[in-house]
Design a protein around this motif. Structure first.
Motif, PDB file in Angstrom:
ATOM      1  N   VAL A 178       0.847  -1.199   0.000  1.00 38.20           N
ATOM      2  CA  VAL A 178       0.000   0.000   0.000  1.00 38.20           C
ATOM      3  C   VAL A 178       0.879   1.243   0.000  1.00 38.20           C
ATOM      4  O   VAL A 178       1.808   1.363   0.812  1.00 38.20           O
ATOM      5  CB  VAL A 178      -0.934   0.018   1.229  1.00 38.20           C
ATOM      6  CG1 VAL A 178      -1.819   1.259   1.222  1.00 38.20           C
ATOM      7  CG2 VAL A 178      -1.800  -1.240   1.263  1.00 38.20           C
ATOM      8  N   LEU A 179       0.568   2.151  -0.919  1.00 42.25           N
ATOM      9  CA  LEU A 179       1.229   3.458  -0.932  1.00 42.25           C
ATOM     10  C   LEU A 179       0.424   4.398  -0.046  1.00 42.25           C
ATOM     11  O   LEU A 179      -0.793   4.519  -0.216  1.00 42.25           O
ATOM     12  CB  LEU A 179       1.265   4.004  -2.370  1.00 42.25           C
ATOM     13  CG  LEU A 179       1.808   5.434  -2.536  1.00 42.25           C
ATOM     14  CD1 LEU A 179       3.317   5.486  -2.318  1.00 42.25           C
ATOM     15  CD2 LEU A 179       1.463   5.991  -3.923  1.00 42.25           C
ATOM     16  N   ILE A 205       5.100  10.301   2.457  1.00 42.36           N
ATOM     17  CA  ILE A 205       4.828   9.203   1.519  1.00 42.36           C
ATOM     18  C   ILE A 205       5.460   7.942   2.080  1.00 42.36           C
ATOM     19  O   ILE A 205       6.576   7.983   2.619  1.00 42.36           O
ATOM     20  CB  ILE A 205       5.459   9.497   0.130  1.00 42.36           C
ATOM     21  CG1 ILE A 205       4.961  10.846  -0.433  1.00 42.36           C
ATOM     22  CG2 ILE A 205       5.190   8.362  -0.851  1.00 42.36           C
ATOM     23  CD1 ILE A 205       3.525  10.882  -0.871  1.00 42.36           C
ATOM     24  N   ALA A 206       4.756   6.807   1.954  1.00 43.43           N
ATOM     25  CA  ALA A 206       5.320   5.562   2.477  1.00 43.43           C
ATOM     26  C   ALA A 206       4.805   4.370   1.691  1.00 43.43           C
ATOM     27  O   ALA A 206       3.744   4.427   1.051  1.00 43.43           O
ATOM     28  CB  ALA A 206       4.954   5.396   3.943  1.00 43.43           C
ATOM     29  N   LEU A 207       5.556   3.297   1.756  1.00 39.22           N
ATOM     30  CA  LEU A 207       5.125   2.014   1.191  1.00 39.22           C
ATOM     31  C   LEU A 207       5.084   1.013   2.327  1.00 39.22           C
ATOM     32  O   LEU A 207       6.089   0.798   3.018  1.00 39.22           O
ATOM     33  CB  LEU A 207       6.111   1.543   0.122  1.00 39.22           C
ATOM     34  CG  LEU A 207       5.994   2.254  -1.225  1.00 39.22           C
ATOM     35  CD1 LEU A 207       7.234   1.998  -2.064  1.00 39.22           C
ATOM     36  CD2 LEU A 207       4.733   1.799  -1.985  1.00 39.22           C
ATOM     37  N   TYR A 208       3.898   0.424   2.537  1.00 37.10           N
ATOM     38  CA  TYR A 208       3.715  -0.549   3.616  1.00 37.10           C
ATOM     39  C   TYR A 208       3.300  -1.873   2.994  1.00 37.10           C
ATOM     40  O   TYR A 208       2.398  -1.936   2.159  1.00 37.10           O
ATOM     41  CB  TYR A 208       2.641  -0.042   4.578  1.00 37.10           C
ATOM     42  CG  TYR A 208       2.275  -1.053   5.650  1.00 37.10           C
ATOM     43  CD1 TYR A 208       3.099  -1.245   6.748  1.00 37.10           C
ATOM     44  CD2 TYR A 208       1.111  -1.804   5.546  1.00 37.10           C
ATOM     45  CE1 TYR A 208       2.774  -2.176   7.721  1.00 37.10           C
ATOM     46  CE2 TYR A 208       0.775  -2.742   6.518  1.00 37.10           C
ATOM     47  CZ  TYR A 208       1.618  -2.918   7.605  1.00 37.10           C
ATOM     48  OH  TYR A 208       1.294  -3.843   8.561  1.00 37.10           O
ATOM     49  N   LEU A 261       6.801  -1.921   7.083  1.00 37.09           N
ATOM     50  CA  LEU A 261       7.143  -0.671   6.400  1.00 37.09           C
ATOM     51  C   LEU A 261       8.357  -0.877   5.490  1.00 37.09           C
ATOM     52  O   LEU A 261       9.413  -1.285   5.955  1.00 37.09           O
ATOM     53  CB  LEU A 261       7.443   0.398   7.459  1.00 37.09           C
ATOM     54  CG  LEU A 261       7.602   1.827   6.975  1.00 37.09           C
ATOM     55  CD1 LEU A 261       6.346   2.317   6.259  1.00 37.09           C
ATOM     56  CD2 LEU A 261       7.921   2.742   8.168  1.00 37.09           C
ATOM     57  N   LEU A 262       8.193  -0.601   4.192  1.00 33.56           N
ATOM     58  CA  LEU A 262       9.287  -0.822   3.248  1.00 33.56           C
ATOM     59  C   LEU A 262      10.145   0.425   3.094  1.00 33.56           C
ATOM     60  O   LEU A 262      11.363   0.348   2.997  1.00 33.56           O
ATOM     61  CB  LEU A 262       8.727  -1.216   1.872  1.00 33.56           C
ATOM     62  CG  LEU A 262       7.862  -2.479   1.823  1.00 33.56           C
ATOM     63  CD1 LEU A 262       7.369  -2.719   0.399  1.00 33.56           C
ATOM     64  CD2 LEU A 262       8.642  -3.694   2.326  1.00 33.56           C
ATOM     65  N   ALA A 263       9.490   1.583   3.042  1.00 27.55           N
ATOM     66  CA  ALA A 263      10.227   2.841   2.880  1.00 27.55           C
ATOM     67  C   ALA A 263       9.286   3.988   3.191  1.00 27.55           C
ATOM     68  O   ALA A 263       8.074   3.866   3.009  1.00 27.55           O
ATOM     69  CB  ALA A 263      10.734   2.975   1.441  1.00 27.55           C
ATOM     70  N   HIS A 264       9.838   5.071   3.683  1.00 25.43           N
ATOM     71  CA  HIS A 264       9.006   6.260   3.822  1.00 25.43           C
ATOM     72  C   HIS A 264       9.860   7.517   3.736  1.00 25.43           C
ATOM     73  O   HIS A 264      11.067   7.472   3.966  1.00 25.43           O
ATOM     74  CB  HIS A 264       8.165   6.229   5.101  1.00 25.43           C
ATOM     75  CG  HIS A 264       8.913   6.532   6.357  1.00 25.43           C
ATOM     76  ND1 HIS A 264       8.706   7.667   7.082  1.00 25.43           N
ATOM     77  CD2 HIS A 264       9.880   5.841   7.010  1.00 25.43           C
ATOM     78  CE1 HIS A 264       9.507   7.666   8.134  1.00 25.43           C
ATOM     79  NE2 HIS A 264      10.217   6.575   8.126  1.00 25.43           N
ATOM     80  N   ALA A 265       9.218   8.615   3.332  1.00 28.74           N
ATOM     81  CA  ALA A 265       9.933   9.884   3.188  1.00 28.74           C
ATOM     82  C   ALA A 265       8.994  11.010   3.584  1.00 28.74           C
ATOM     83  O   ALA A 265       7.774  10.885   3.482  1.00 28.74           O
ATOM     84  CB  ALA A 265      10.397  10.069   1.749  1.00 28.74           C
ATOM     85  N   ALA A 269       3.475   6.743   6.599  1.00 30.24           N
ATOM     86  CA  ALA A 269       3.489   5.338   7.016  1.00 30.24           C
ATOM     87  C   ALA A 269       2.201   4.968   7.753  1.00 30.24           C
ATOM     88  O   ALA A 269       1.597   3.919   7.511  1.00 30.24           O
ATOM     89  CB  ALA A 269       4.707   5.080   7.907  1.00 30.24           C
ATOM     90  N   MET A 270       1.761   5.858   8.647  1.00 35.29           N
ATOM     91  CA  MET A 270       0.551   5.545   9.428  1.00 35.29           C
ATOM     92  C   MET A 270      -0.687   5.531   8.522  1.00 35.29           C
ATOM     93  O   MET A 270      -1.639   4.795   8.785  1.00 35.29           O
ATOM     94  CB  MET A 270       0.383   6.560  10.573  1.00 35.29           C
ATOM     95  CG  MET A 270       0.128   7.987  10.116  1.00 35.29           C
ATOM     96  SD  MET A 270       0.132   9.125  11.537  1.00 35.29           S
ATOM     97  CE  MET A 270      -0.590  10.610  10.781  1.00 35.29           C
ATOM     98  N   ILE A 271      -0.653   6.307   7.459  1.00 35.80           N
ATOM     99  CA  ILE A 271      -1.793   6.346   6.533  1.00 35.80           C
ATOM    100  C   ILE A 271      -1.824   5.058   5.704  1.00 35.80           C
ATOM    101  O   ILE A 271      -2.887   4.446   5.504  1.00 35.80           O
ATOM    102  CB  ILE A 271      -1.704   7.602   5.620  1.00 35.80           C
ATOM    103  CG1 ILE A 271      -1.657   8.883   6.478  1.00 35.80           C
ATOM    104  CG2 ILE A 271      -2.849   7.647   4.599  1.00 35.80           C
ATOM    105  CD1 ILE A 271      -2.806   9.052   7.464  1.00 35.80           C
ATOM    106  N   ALA A 272      -0.648   4.631   5.246  1.00 35.17           N
ATOM    107  CA  ALA A 272      -0.560   3.371   4.502  1.00 35.17           C
ATOM    108  C   ALA A 272      -1.021   2.206   5.379  1.00 35.17           C
ATOM    109  O   ALA A 272      -1.762   1.319   4.928  1.00 35.17           O
ATOM    110  CB  ALA A 272       0.876   3.143   4.018  1.00 35.17           C
ATOM    111  N   LEU A 273      -0.604   2.224   6.639  1.00 31.05           N
ATOM    112  CA  LEU A 273      -0.985   1.154   7.574  1.00 31.05           C
ATOM    113  C   LEU A 273      -2.503   1.076   7.730  1.00 31.05           C
ATOM    114  O   LEU A 273      -3.102  -0.002   7.612  1.00 31.05           O
ATOM    115  CB  LEU A 273      -0.332   1.395   8.942  1.00 31.05           C
ATOM    116  CG  LEU A 273      -0.847   0.495  10.066  1.00 31.05           C
ATOM    117  CD1 LEU A 273      -0.292  -0.919   9.912  1.00 31.05           C
ATOM    118  CD2 LEU A 273      -0.500   1.055  11.446  1.00 31.05           C
ATOM    119  N   VAL A 274      -3.136   2.220   8.010  1.00 33.65           N
ATOM    120  CA  VAL A 274      -4.595   2.214   8.206  1.00 33.65           C
ATOM    121  C   VAL A 274      -5.297   1.795   6.912  1.00 33.65           C
ATOM    122  O   VAL A 274      -6.268   1.034   6.949  1.00 33.65           O
ATOM    123  CB  VAL A 274      -5.105   3.592   8.691  1.00 33.65           C
ATOM    124  CG1 VAL A 274      -6.622   3.636   8.686  1.00 33.65           C
ATOM    125  CG2 VAL A 274      -4.572   3.876  10.087  1.00 33.65           C
TER     126      VAL A 274
END
Ligand code: KG4
Ligand code: ZN
Length: 346
Positions: free
Chosen positions: A3-4, A15-18, A24-28, A303-308
């Motif tokens: 999930v982006l 921005i993050a990829l979960y 968590l794969l990456a976030h900026a 990251a928290m947005i991708a998680l939810v």
């Protein structure tokens, strides 16, 4: 599922990829603090324009650092509210456009649910149920959290949020924005004894808060003038003491009233070291489990947005795939958040 996550509700493009399997794969993050600093707060129009410039380059950066391409994304989660309408629209429109091009679902996420569940991304994630102290720039709430999408409000601020109390006190002390870190830094040089500020609603017998009287007390003290720089540091120290004492005491009282032995603290103010120290001392005394987000995920992030987004999609919240409309909700009461079917939730 990858999930982006796109967060653009205020002054940070996150921005993050979960990955639901690998985490968590990456976030900026791009913070606009330097841009808004001269104005003493966030200028909404400048915030929106900056999000427009940052959102795609940051997405490319995050994909590259995860070694992935756009085709690897399975879904997109964006902050749909609450927040600044123009800023939210940048994230929502970007998510809708990318999702259309990639033929994947896009899901709007509640910013506070992001903060609330952000400790699940930490190396020591909490189990359910827990009591959450949610302390950000705009909200101060105590919630009983039975699971994803199952929240019961225990108490909240009747006026200013805890973060706002930090920010307004910082302004009165002529410190920079955002005020929380600035007060904390100045307070590190402060000493007890010179000032005595109220601890609002400490003895109220319920789990509500009020911080606007504290702001007035800081204002009265600041208007009287400072004998020297040490006096300013002493007032910062006392302001931080007053805010964190009330937060910690009510959080502990909430555990008792719910009969729950796990406390989660989230939102920007959860980065405050004095608050963490006080809660750690209470934990030592009372023996409850205590969880925070990682420091870098305390304030706004993707990251928290991708998680939810991932949790809600797993809970059956997928929007119809051909519906490319999007909606932002600048005001979105937390209690209007849709519950998740426990049978579908992970
Ligand atoms: O959660 P957040 O990043 O944004 C909102 O959703 O509101 O919270 C921002 C708030 C600001 O009021 C800021 O002053 C406060 O969190 N904050 C802190 C600290 N770091 C950020 N407050 C106290 N101590 C800190 N270290
Ligand atoms: Zn936030």
């Amino acid at each position: 599922m990858i999930v982006l996550g796109i967060e653009t509700s205020c002054d940070e493009t996150g921005i993050a990829l979960y990955d639901t399997g690998r985490g968590l794969l990456a976030h900026a993050l791009h913070s606009q603090i330097a841009m808004h600093e001269n104005f003493g707060g966030v200028v909404p129009e400048l915030a929106s324009r900056d999000h427009i410039q940052r959102v795609l380059p940051l997405t490319e950066q995050v994909l590259a650092s995860a070694g992935l391409g756009p085709g690897d994304i399975d879904a997109i989660a964006y902050t749909a509210g609450p927040g600044l309408v123009g800023a939210l629209l940048v994230g929502a429109a970007t998510a809708a456009a990318l999702a259309t091009a990639l033929e994947i679902p896009a899901i709007g996420v509640h910013h506070l649910e992001g903060h609330l569940l952000s400790p699940l991304l930490s190396s020591d994630p909490p189990e359910f149920p827990f009591v959450a102290l949610l302390v950000s720039g705009g909200h101060t709430q105590l919630l009983e959290v039975a699971g994803v999408g199952h929240y019961r409000l225990l108490g909240e601020t009747l006026d200013d949020a805890a973060g706002e109390a930090f920010d307004k006190s910082a302004k009165l002390l002529e410190l920079g924005y955002p005020g929380g870190p600035a007060i904390a830094a100045l307070a590190a040089r402060g000493r007890p004894g010179r000032y005595s500020l109220p601890r609002p609603m400490l003895q109220s017998g319920n789990l509500d808060f009020s911080f606007s009287g504290l702001k007035t007390a800081v204002m009265t003290a600041a208007r009287a003038g400072f004998a020297d720089d040490a006096a300013r540091a002493d007032l910062a120290w006392e302001a931080q003491e007053a805010i964190t004492e009330v937060l910690a005491a009510k959080a502990v009282a909430a555990l008792t009233s719910c009969g729950v032995s796990r406390l989660v603290v989230a939102g920007g103010v959860s980065a405050n070291r004095r608050l963490r120290e006080r809660l750690a001392a209470a934990q030592e005394r009372d023996g409850f489990a205590l969880h925070f987000p990682e420091f870098e995920l305390c304030t706004d992030n993707g990251a928290m947005i991708a998680l939810v987004g991932a949790l809600r999609l797993a809970g059956g919240a997928a929007p119809p795939s051909r519906d490319r409309s999007f909606e932002v909700r600048p005001r979105w009461p937390f209690d209007e958040l849709a519950a998740i079917d426990p049978a579908a939730a992970p």
